[in-house]
Write an enzyme that holds these catalytic residues in place. Structure first.
Site, PDB file in Angstrom:
ATOM      1  N   THR A 157       0.994  -0.855  -0.398  1.00 48.60           N
ATOM      2  CA  THR A 157       0.221  -0.249   0.143  1.00 48.60           C
ATOM      3  C   THR A 157       0.851   1.512   0.172  1.00 48.60           C
ATOM      4  O   THR A 157       0.144   2.271  -0.180  1.00 48.60           O
ATOM      5  CB  THR A 157      -1.004   0.317   1.444  1.00 48.60           C
ATOM      6  OG1 THR A 157       0.213   0.500   2.342  1.00 48.60           O
ATOM      7  CG2 THR A 157      -1.765  -0.916   1.608  1.00 48.60           C
ATOM      8  N   SER A 196       6.251 -10.367  16.789  1.00 45.73           N
ATOM      9  CA  SER A 196       7.025 -10.571  15.222  1.00 45.73           C
ATOM     10  C   SER A 196       6.342 -11.341  13.357  1.00 45.73           C
ATOM     11  O   SER A 196       6.614 -10.908  13.064  1.00 45.73           O
ATOM     12  CB  SER A 196       8.577 -11.543  15.297  1.00 45.73           C
ATOM     13  OG  SER A 196       9.106 -11.301  14.041  1.00 45.73           O
ATOM     14  N   HIS A 199       3.928  -9.138  11.605  1.00 47.73           N
ATOM     15  CA  HIS A 199       5.196  -8.377  11.245  1.00 47.73           C
ATOM     16  C   HIS A 199       5.574  -9.048  10.254  1.00 47.73           C
ATOM     17  O   HIS A 199       5.650  -8.493   8.052  1.00 47.73           O
ATOM     18  CB  HIS A 199       6.105  -7.735  12.198  1.00 47.73           C
ATOM     19  CG  HIS A 199       6.952  -6.305  11.385  1.00 47.73           C
ATOM     20  ND1 HIS A 199       7.551  -6.046  11.848  1.00 47.73           N
ATOM     21  CD2 HIS A 199       6.994  -6.310  10.638  1.00 47.73           C
ATOM     22  CE1 HIS A 199       8.066  -4.775  11.970  1.00 47.73           C
ATOM     23  NE2 HIS A 199       7.370  -4.760  10.503  1.00 47.73           N
ATOM     24  N   CYS A 320      -3.667   3.674   7.072  1.00 49.25           N
ATOM     25  CA  CYS A 320      -4.026   3.379   5.917  1.00 49.25           C
ATOM     26  C   CYS A 320      -5.018   2.429   6.302  1.00 49.25           C
ATOM     27  O   CYS A 320      -5.017   1.672   7.080  1.00 49.25           O
ATOM     28  CB  CYS A 320      -2.908   2.690   5.842  1.00 49.25           C
ATOM     29  SG  CYS A 320      -2.992   1.249   4.507  1.00 49.25           S
ATOM     30  N   CYS A 323      -4.424  -1.061   5.308  1.00 54.19           N
ATOM     31  CA  CYS A 323      -3.949  -1.474   6.941  1.00 54.19           C
ATOM     32  C   CYS A 323      -3.826  -2.097   8.150  1.00 54.19           C
ATOM     33  O   CYS A 323      -4.159  -3.507   7.890  1.00 54.19           O
ATOM     34  CB  CYS A 323      -2.154  -1.051   7.001  1.00 54.19           C
ATOM     35  SG  CYS A 323      -2.276  -0.743   5.296  1.00 54.19           S
TER      36      CYS A 323
HETATM   37  P1  FAD Z   1       9.180  -1.703   9.034  1.00 56.69           P
HETATM   38  O1  FAD Z   1       8.271  -3.085   8.375  1.00 56.69           O
HETATM   39  O2  FAD Z   1       8.081  -0.676   9.900  1.00 56.69           O
HETATM   40  O3  FAD Z   1       9.533  -2.094  10.881  1.00 56.69           O
HETATM   41  C1  FAD Z   1      10.281  -1.363  11.392  1.00 56.69           C
HETATM   42  C2  FAD Z   1      11.433  -1.853  12.313  1.00 56.69           C
HETATM   43  O4  FAD Z   1      11.174  -3.320  12.914  1.00 56.69           O
HETATM   44  C3  FAD Z   1      12.564  -3.084  11.565  1.00 56.69           C
HETATM   45  O5  FAD Z   1      13.012  -1.751  11.040  1.00 56.69           O
HETATM   46  C4  FAD Z   1      13.309  -3.935  12.268  1.00 56.69           C
HETATM   47  O6  FAD Z   1      13.783  -3.470  13.205  1.00 56.69           O
HETATM   48  C5  FAD Z   1      12.162  -4.636  12.929  1.00 56.69           C
HETATM   49  N1  FAD Z   1      11.103  -5.319  12.921  1.00 56.69           N
HETATM   50  C6  FAD Z   1      11.117  -5.272  11.307  1.00 56.69           C
HETATM   51  N2  FAD Z   1      10.202  -6.453  10.907  1.00 56.69           N
HETATM   52  C7  FAD Z   1       9.831  -7.200  11.801  1.00 56.69           C
HETATM   53  C8  FAD Z   1       9.734  -8.837  12.562  1.00 56.69           C
HETATM   54  N3  FAD Z   1       9.035  -9.271  11.488  1.00 56.69           N
HETATM   55  N4  FAD Z   1      10.511  -9.147  13.340  1.00 56.69           N
HETATM   56  C9  FAD Z   1      11.223  -8.471  14.535  1.00 56.69           C
HETATM   57  N5  FAD Z   1      11.328  -6.783  14.223  1.00 56.69           N
HETATM   58  C10 FAD Z   1      11.179  -6.673  12.514  1.00 56.69           C
HETATM   59  N6  FAD Z   1       2.548  -2.403   4.161  1.00 56.69           N
HETATM   60  C11 FAD Z   1       2.196  -2.382   3.134  1.00 56.69           C
HETATM   61  O7  FAD Z   1       2.071  -2.234   2.103  1.00 56.69           O
HETATM   62  N7  FAD Z   1       0.676  -3.790   3.321  1.00 56.69           N
HETATM   63  C12 FAD Z   1      -0.227  -3.638   4.662  1.00 56.69           C
HETATM   64  O8  FAD Z   1      -0.829  -4.473   4.075  1.00 56.69           O
HETATM   65  C13 FAD Z   1       0.814  -3.082   4.812  1.00 56.69           C
HETATM   66  N8  FAD Z   1      -0.521  -3.426   6.802  1.00 56.69           N
HETATM   67  C14 FAD Z   1       0.130  -3.275   7.839  1.00 56.69           C
HETATM   68  C15 FAD Z   1      -0.843  -3.201   8.931  1.00 56.69           C
HETATM   69  C16 FAD Z   1      -0.271  -3.102  10.158  1.00 56.69           C
HETATM   70  C17 FAD Z   1      -0.133  -3.090  11.629  1.00 56.69           C
HETATM   71  C18 FAD Z   1       1.490  -1.821  10.436  1.00 56.69           C
HETATM   72  C19 FAD Z   1       1.918  -1.311  11.386  1.00 56.69           C
HETATM   73  C20 FAD Z   1       1.846  -1.591   8.979  1.00 56.69           C
HETATM   74  C21 FAD Z   1       1.419  -2.106   8.020  1.00 56.69           C
HETATM   75  N9  FAD Z   1       1.911  -1.786   6.845  1.00 56.69           N
HETATM   76  C22 FAD Z   1       1.397  -2.142   5.540  1.00 56.69           C
HETATM   77  C23 FAD Z   1       3.287  -1.262   6.565  1.00 56.69           C
HETATM   78  C24 FAD Z   1       4.555  -2.107   6.752  1.00 56.69           C
HETATM   79  O9  FAD Z   1       4.134  -2.791   8.243  1.00 56.69           O
HETATM   80  C25 FAD Z   1       5.631  -1.679   6.965  1.00 56.69           C
HETATM   81  O10 FAD Z   1       6.196  -1.036   8.485  1.00 56.69           O
HETATM   82  C26 FAD Z   1       6.401  -0.467   5.664  1.00 56.69           C
HETATM   83  O11 FAD Z   1       6.982  -1.099   4.760  1.00 56.69           O
HETATM   84  C27 FAD Z   1       7.868   0.445   5.840  1.00 56.69           C
HETATM   85  O12 FAD Z   1       8.624  -0.675   6.595  1.00 56.69           O
HETATM   86  P2  FAD Z   1       9.992  -0.357   6.825  1.00 56.69           P
HETATM   87  O13 FAD Z   1      10.965  -1.709   6.280  1.00 56.69           O
HETATM   88  O14 FAD Z   1      10.572   0.930   7.426  1.00 56.69           O
HETATM   89  O15 FAD Z   1      10.150  -1.496   8.116  1.00 56.69           O
END
Ligand code: FAD
Length: 395
Positions: A157, A196, A199, A320, A323
């Site tokens: 998204t 996790s 996530h 969003c 999401c």
């Molecule tokens: P993020 O995914 O925001 O993670 C933040 C930090 O957490 C990372 O830097 C890492 O250190 C740590 N981390 C990452 N993954 C893990 C893990 N699996 N276990 C432990 N630690 C971890 N985006 C979409 O495109 N489609 C969706 O449907 C969607 N749904 C979402 C639903 C929710 C509830 C939330 C909060 C977010 C959603 N997002 C979605 C956004 C997506 O999850 C990420 O936040 C976004 O893509 C930015 O990713 P990022 O790489 O900056 O790190």
């Protein structure tokens, strides 16, 4: 992913990654068709609920300014590919809840006059229960709308940046239990793996259904998957762990399903599909008895329940809409499975039957849709592994 597929998925699970892969192949077709049925494809969501945890009026965060950085140049892309459009619901997939006075009316219409639908919602809503791991009152809220899940697939998204980071951070912080460290360690581990795994599963879906802005097609993006999930075997393993949690919960309710009705007269095959799916599960997949086993257990379990409830409520802070929808579905699915795993045990047969009879329609919808999300994640992980190996052999 550098992991040994014949290893067990954790100290609470007597089953290997490979066994889950095989189990998943068997149930996948039934799971796909189950979540496409009318009973399972609508979820109820309160879109107007305020974030209860912090001041949250930064509407900008739906916009490209807070979007993820995997797309290099949002500004050059058309409006319909901007995060505020990708993260919204598809047209006509939301219905105002016309069933305010009669919760079952909506399904009665679907069932073309079949009298009875799911049994329990009315009783449930009057019942002040202390065994819930999520807030089921939302399902009765007058502001809630029905959203067609099948019209709003979970996919990329563009939602991201500080706002999404803040949501994830506060979810992980809920794992800071006040109860004594040593005895809480297994419970903390379960909590962390659940979050996790959620996530990582979201990361898998957004990489598997990624918008290629050069071709306009939705397709798997191997590099994105590796960066988010594939390069972290622990994250992959947590997806399998969550699969174990959900499937054990389903295995456990199987003997008590007899009173639940799933719009049967409208679609007779629904219950058969459910039974076929559950019959592939194995009780060794997760041993819930190990999690809260000593003197502090009651205290710890209460805290665990309250903290997981917070996680489900943090979903109201997600800007969003799409999401947030899938976040709510999945956290509700986990909450329901935790209730089944941890609250069904000491009870006698009658009490067990009662807990299952009182599951609401939306808890059941969430439970099976969460199974579908994990099942699809595992399918995608195996596909990404194939793409990865192809790439290696091409080089
Ligand atoms: P993020 O995914 O925001 O993670 C933040 C930090 O957490 C990372 O830097 C890492 O250190 C740590 N981390 C990452 N993954 C893990 C893990 N699996 N276990 C432990 N630690 C971890 N985006 C979409 O495109 N489609 C969706 O449907 C969607 N749904 C979402 C639903 C929710 C509830 C939330 C909060 C977010 C959603 N997002 C979605 C956004 C997506 O999850 C990420 O936040 C976004 O893509 C930015 O990713 P990022 O790489 O900056 O790190």
């Amino acid at each position: 992913c550098k992991m040994d597929k014949d290893e067990k998925i954790g100290s609470t699970c007597e089953i290997t990654f490979q066994e889950i892969n095989e189990m998943n192949k068997k149930i996948r077709p039934d799971v796909i068709s189950l979540v496409a049925t009318d009973f399972f494809k609508y979820f109820k969501l309160n879109l107007y609920k305020q974030c209860p945890f912090w001041e949250d009026n930064n509407a900008q965060c739906l916009h490209r300014a807070c979007a993820v950085d995997v797309v290099e140049d949002w500004d050059s892309l058309p409006e319909y590919w901007q995060p505020d459009a990708l993260g919204s619901f598809s047209n006509d997939s939301i219905e105002e809840d016309s069933t305010k006075d009669d919760e079952c009316k909506f399904l009665d219409q679907l069932c073309a006059g079949s009298g009875k639908t799911t049994s329990s919602l009315d009783n449930k809503l009057e019942d002040e229960s202390n065994v819930d791991y999520c807030d089921t009152a939302d399902f009765a809220n007058r502001d809630s709308v029905l959203v067609d899940l099948s019209a709003n697939p979970e996919r990329f998204t563009g939602y991201g940046g500080k706002q999404a980071g803040q949501v994830w951070q506060s979810i992980y912080q809920d794992n800071c239990f006040t109860v004594n460290e040593a005895s809480a360690s297994l419970a903390k581990d379960v909590f962390y793996r659940l979050v996790s795994g959620l996530h990582a599963s979201i990361g898998t879906h957004l990489s598997n259904e990624y918008l290629n802005t050069e071709t306009g097609k939705w397709e798997p993006n191997l590099d994105l998957f590796m960066a988010r999930v594939g390069n972290f075997p622990e994250r992959v393993s947590n997806i399998y762990f969550n699969y174990a949690i959900i499937s054990k919960a389903l295995w456990k309710i199987q003997p008590y399903l007899k009173n639940l009705e799933f719009c049967n007269s409208y679609d007779e095959s629904v219950k058969t599909k459910i039974i076929d799916i559950i019959s592939q599960f194995d009780s060794r997949i997760f041993n819930e008895d190990l999690v809260f086993e000593d003197d502090l257990s009651l205290l710890l379990k209460d805290e665990f329940r309250q903290r997981f409830k917070n996680v489900t409520e943090i979903m109201d802070c997600v800007h969003c809409d799409r999401c947030r929808l899938w976040g709510k579905v999945q956290t509700t699915g986990y909450a329901t499975s935790l209730k089944i795993l941890f609250e069904l045990d000491d009870a006698d047969e009658e009490t067990k039957q009662n807990v299952v009879d009182k599951l609401t329609k939306y808890e059941l919808i969430a439970l099976f849709n969460t199974l579908d999300r994990l099942s699809k994640s595992i399918d995608s992980i195996n596909n990404f592994e194939r793409l990865y190996n192809e790439r290696l052999s091409d080089n």
